[in-house]
Design a protein around this motif. Structure first.
Motif, PDB file in Angstrom:
ATOM      1  N   LYS A 236       0.829  -1.212   0.000  1.00 30.07           N
ATOM      2  CA  LYS A 236       0.000   0.000   0.000  1.00 30.07           C
ATOM      3  C   LYS A 236       0.860   1.258   0.000  1.00 30.07           C
ATOM      4  O   LYS A 236       0.581   2.217  -0.723  1.00 30.07           O
TER       5      LYS A 236
ATOM      6  N   ARG B  57       2.553   1.686  -3.427  1.00 27.25           N
ATOM      7  CA  ARG B  57       1.587   2.186  -4.419  1.00 27.25           C
ATOM      8  C   ARG B  57       1.263   3.658  -4.191  1.00 27.25           C
ATOM      9  O   ARG B  57       1.158   4.435  -5.129  1.00 27.25           O
TER      10      ARG B  57
ATOM     11  N   ASP C   4       2.170   6.297  -7.012  1.00 24.40           N
ATOM     12  CA  ASP C   4       1.031   7.017  -7.565  1.00 24.40           C
ATOM     13  C   ASP C   4       1.196   8.521  -7.364  1.00 24.40           C
ATOM     14  O   ASP C   4       0.921   9.316  -8.266  1.00 24.40           O
TER      15      ASP C   4
END
Length: 136
Positions: free
Chosen positions: A105, A108, A112
């Motif tokens: 998580k 990412r 991102d």
């Protein structure tokens, strides 16, 4: 590994320097993950992110206000959302302990942020400043 390149540049030295620092930390975290030690590095990375966002977002938001950047309110909301995600992830890790899922998580979230926020949102600040200076 993410390499600093011109496409990541906003064109404002302070912001670009702070983004480069974020990339270094992301690369450190990604390297730890490839060595199967991401769980050991996650709290350190989250702690860095909390202090980084306070300083960096403050610098970036001050600049936007100084130049009367028209999309400041929306940009600030995006920053606040990122801070909330970091805090939520940190709470989860502190309550449940680090896990493979939490490292994924965080990875990412950071990738991102770099790809979508810096290259698609922050870049407009630099463009605005450049256009404003050209019009003066």
């Amino acid at each position: 590994m993410i390499i600093w390149r011109e496409a990541l540049s906003v064109g404002v030295d302070l912001i670009d320097t702070e983004h480069q620092e974020l990339i270094r930390k992301l690369n450190d975290f990604m390297e730890a993950c490839t060595k199967q030690s991401g769980k050991d590095k996650i709290l350190e990375t989250l702690s860095f992110l909390k202090s980084y966002t306070v300083e960096h977002f403050s610098d970036e938001e001050s600049l936007m206000q100084e130049v009367e950047y028209p999309d400041y309110p929306v940009h600030k909301q995006i920053h606040d959302g990122f801070v909330n995600k970091v805090e939520e992830l940190e709470r989860s890790v502190l309550e449940k302990g680090p896990s493979v899922l939490s490292t994924i998580k965080l990875n990412r979230l950071l990738v991102d942020w770099l790809i979508n926020h810096i290259t698609k949102t922050d870049v407009h600040i630099g463009e605005y400043i450049k256009n404003r200076e050209a019009a003066s």
